[in-house]
Design an enzyme around this catalytic site. Sequence first.
Site, PDB file in Angstrom:
ATOM      1  CE  LYS A 138      49.648  35.791  41.053  1.00  0.00           C
ATOM      2  NZ  LYS A 138      49.408  36.332  42.405  1.00  0.00           N
ATOM      3  N   GLY A 190      39.892  50.216  42.384  1.00  0.00           N
ATOM      4  CA  GLY A 190      39.574  48.846  41.989  1.00  0.00           C
ATOM      5  C   GLY A 190      38.447  48.329  42.865  1.00  0.00           C
ATOM      6  N   GLY A 248      37.084  45.092  42.576  1.00  0.00           N
ATOM      7  CA  GLY A 248      36.958  43.650  42.341  1.00  0.00           C
ATOM      8  C   GLY A 248      36.926  42.906  43.664  1.00  0.00           C
ATOM      9  CG  ASN A 249      37.916  38.561  45.764  1.00  0.00           C
ATOM     10  OD1 ASN A 249      36.930  38.486  46.484  1.00  0.00           O
ATOM     11  ND2 ASN A 249      39.042  37.921  46.031  1.00  0.00           N
ATOM     12  N   GLY A 253      39.242  44.971  46.309  1.00  0.00           N
ATOM     13  CA  GLY A 253      38.821  46.346  46.583  1.00  0.00           C
ATOM     14  C   GLY A 253      37.419  46.448  47.157  1.00  0.00           C
TER      15      GLY A 253
END
Length: 415
Positions: free
Chosen positions: A104, A216, A218-219, A221
């Site tokens: 990561k 959330g 975003g991408n 959620g």
Amino acid sequence: MAGNTYANMLAALDNAAAKLGLREEEYSFLRTPEREVKGSFPVKMDDGHTEIFEGYRIQHSSMRGPCKGGIRFHPETDEDEVKSLAAWMSFKCAVANIPYGGGKGGVTVDPAKLSKAELERLTRAYVKLITPVIGPKQDIPAPDVNTNAQIMGWIVDEYSKLTGEFTPAVVTGKPLSLGGSLGRPAATGRGILFTAREMYKRLGKSLKGATVAVQGFGNVGSVAAQLLYREGCKVVGISYAFGALYCEDGLNIDEIISTGYQADLTGYNAEGVKHITNEELLTLSVDILVPAALENAITEKNVDTINAGLIVEGANGPINAAADAVLQEKGITVVPDILANSGGVIVSYFEWVQDLQCYFWSEEEVNSKLERQISEAFAAVYNTAKENNVPMRIGAYMVAVARIVEAAKLRGYVG
Ligand code: GLU
């Protein structure tokens, strides 16, 4: 990032290893990352002054293949967080049974404060820091929190310039015209739908009419909410950075997305819709709760207020170890992150395969291969958890650790 996420990862790892009957020396290589790159780099800002930023690329394990995992741009990103996220990627790829280890990356920055040109310069400077350790056969980054296809495009360009070869397979989650894959942007959210459906099948229930709250938008959620809505769920609550929406009769997710104001829904109004706080969203009485924001959303501080039948983890690490124990006591099933949100990295794998072959698949092919791969992962985790009478998180770690340790044995590292 607040909270000791790496300690949470170690707790689950040790627990799973004990259940597998592993001696410490057989899995202790998974307790520490293989390699950590940390550095600072200057970025010229639009007004002419220079700022120094800190970035990381942490490679947890390459035992099953090249490291794989996203890059996060966030003001609270730090070494503990990136280390945990890297380890989770190793376990996620092993659960998904794709030929990767885990890694990561992150830069401590609030990208909302940067212009597009500053963001591009920062990305390129970060790529210079990590170029010696990434590559299609070494470590393949991807998007994560606050990074997107455009940023992946800059990474392809910078890496290709630095190495002298056009190398789209160095990163996944790219724009289609630079070797991206159809279906990749929606893949993590689609995986949430598939794993929720698999869980409901095992419970003898249908998703139709199930009430859902998603933290959330975003991408992950927003796509999960939309696909669950289209599947017939009643999505009663969604939250975004500054608040949340609630509607007892169910929100019209297609309409909310079509407003284009996903990041800030403060101004959204429709019949029966109330504005509530982010904290209240988590306490809603629902059949399915999908925490799809950041880690440590549910801890010992708020776990007693959770009122969901099932939790499907869209984010990485949204529940800490203390809260996990309480949920288990209460009998609330958790479909763990390393299974539930693996749709993204599974389609990243498909993207990498397509790049290496220079031959691209239809969206239907991508989606049906994703469904097959994640359903098999679900079955492995579910059956392991059942057979060993452990929560699905420990079942998932058991599947992952057994596969990684098997590779380590075959490569000659352990006994
Ligand atoms: N950032 C995503 C995750 O946490 C995707 C990683 C990838 O596609 O490599 O799973």
